[in-house]
Write an enzyme that holds these catalytic residues in place. Sequence first.
Site, PDB file in Angstrom:
ATOM      1  N   TYR A 181       4.852   9.397  -7.624  1.00  0.00           N
ATOM      2  CA  TYR A 181       3.721   9.501  -6.704  1.00  0.00           C
ATOM      3  C   TYR A 181       2.495  10.103  -7.395  1.00  0.00           C
ATOM      4  O   TYR A 181       1.369   9.637  -7.197  1.00  0.00           O
ATOM      5  CB  TYR A 181       4.124  10.353  -5.492  1.00  0.00           C
ATOM      6  CG  TYR A 181       3.192  10.206  -4.309  1.00  0.00           C
ATOM      7  CD1 TYR A 181       3.510   9.349  -3.261  1.00  0.00           C
ATOM      8  CD2 TYR A 181       1.990  10.913  -4.235  1.00  0.00           C
ATOM      9  CE1 TYR A 181       2.662   9.202  -2.171  1.00  0.00           C
ATOM     10  CE2 TYR A 181       1.135  10.774  -3.160  1.00  0.00           C
ATOM     11  CZ  TYR A 181       1.474   9.918  -2.128  1.00  0.00           C
ATOM     12  OH  TYR A 181       0.622   9.773  -1.064  1.00  0.00           O
ATOM     13  N   PRO A 222       0.773  -1.250   0.000  1.00  0.00           N
ATOM     14  CA  PRO A 222       0.000   0.000   0.000  1.00  0.00           C
ATOM     15  C   PRO A 222       0.806   1.304   0.000  1.00  0.00           C
ATOM     16  O   PRO A 222       0.256   2.339  -0.352  1.00  0.00           O
ATOM     17  CB  PRO A 222      -0.838  -0.099   1.281  1.00  0.00           C
ATOM     18  CG  PRO A 222      -0.125  -1.066   2.156  1.00  0.00           C
ATOM     19  CD  PRO A 222       0.579  -2.021   1.243  1.00  0.00           C
TER      20      PRO A 222
HETATM   21  C1  DHB Z   1      -3.612   6.366   2.186  1.00  0.00           C
HETATM   22  C2  DHB Z   1      -3.197   5.073   1.922  1.00  0.00           C
HETATM   23  C3  DHB Z   1      -1.940   4.844   1.415  1.00  0.00           C
HETATM   24  O1  DHB Z   1      -1.525   3.592   1.152  1.00  0.00           O
HETATM   25  C4  DHB Z   1      -1.081   5.888   1.142  1.00  0.00           C
HETATM   26  O2  DHB Z   1       0.154   5.639   0.658  1.00  0.00           O
HETATM   27  C5  DHB Z   1      -1.499   7.175   1.394  1.00  0.00           C
HETATM   28  C6  DHB Z   1      -2.765   7.416   1.917  1.00  0.00           C
HETATM   29  C7  DHB Z   1      -4.965   6.620   2.749  1.00  0.00           C
HETATM   30  O3  DHB Z   1      -5.705   5.662   2.954  1.00  0.00           O
HETATM   31  O4  DHB Z   1      -5.311   7.779   2.999  1.00  0.00           O
END
Ligand code: DHB
Length: 397
Positions: A388, A296
């Site tokens: 990003y 994530p």
């Molecule tokens: C969120 C989740 C992420 O994996 C990330 O890199 C940035 C933000 C989020 O859920 O807000």
Amino acid sequence: MRIEHTTVGIVGAGPAGLMLSHLLALAGIASVAVDARTRSEIENTHRAGILEHDSVRLLVDSGVSDRVLREGHEHRGIRLRFDGADHRIDFQRLAGASTWLYPQTAVFADLADARARDGGDVRFDGRDTAVDRLTGDEPVLRFTDADGIEAELRCDYLVGADGSRGLCRAQVPAEHRTQYFREYPFAWFGFLAAAPVSAPELIYARSEHGFALVSQRTETVQRMYFQCDPGARVEDWSDERIWEEMRRRLAGGDGFELRAGPILEKTVLPFRSFVQEPLRYGRMLLAGDAAHTVPPTGAKGLNLALADVRVLAEILERAVRQRDPGPLDDYTPRALARVWKAQHFSYWMTTMLHRDERGDGFDERRRLGELAGIVASEAGARYLAEGYTGWPAAVPV
Ligand code: DHB
């Protein structure tokens, strides 16, 4: 058994399946999306909250929703925090783009509303889904619908957009596919808290105690994560223990204060990198998490799924118009070009920012050196900003 026909059968009505169905409808192509879950089950699963610049454009320009522009929050940069201090990565200056804080649950709701508004055919709560005859001219999708009626949907093309635990990718025989993966020795503990915003932008923090991420949802609800053991259990983490751990990881000499409040929801998120190649088997194509998973860090999962279906819609449109599956050959190389960039980016952000208990002092010191190099270098910071905010799309919207 009820027999039905459509042009494109889509397994999975999450963001990838619904966006594909929407884009196909714009091109005048019929589709049916079937999902084992109910709409409210999907809507209540918390996922990531960051949209790349092109994901926002796709939602707005394709007429799904402009709610993202009204209710989402533009983020023109992020903070990298290490050695107790923040370092800003200015996306606008470095990459000329922003990201938008807009939760996946809202993206899904907008897509489901748009499909309902446009008369799209979406079958939630469809059980016992199976796919068959993938290498023939008329693949089929069988399921039992919400009223308990068995249906066989005969299609020209089938799309597996049924997520990382879906059935489609497993239908490709082992000798026709390669699976690439990486496991990580950690997971994320994610939580929603009723608390005020702590900082104007997201904070990605590395500390000797592990990674922490301060994200947001609204003025009064915040989303945060911290690195944990993959075997961590939510019941072992009281609210107090969570806040204490977050504070430890965000501590520094700059006076930053994390604003706490009651915790509303807690989950442990697994970490995995995965790609199955190719993305096509006969007349079945895989999109989104059904084909690949990223850890994530950097929130690439949803963005990658939307990028896949944008390419796929264009390719399916050509195949349907020409009445020939030939154009499908283009899908795997075009989609994978972005997938592997995102795989690398997610892996890189993850390894740079997390603590690996198996590593030694050398790795810990080296990662701090890497972060220091990124924030001190215009080129390094730009590399992060471009990744990003998302690389330019392979095709125009
Ligand atoms: C969120 C989740 C992420 O994996 C990330 O890199 C940035 C933000 C989020 O859920 O807000």
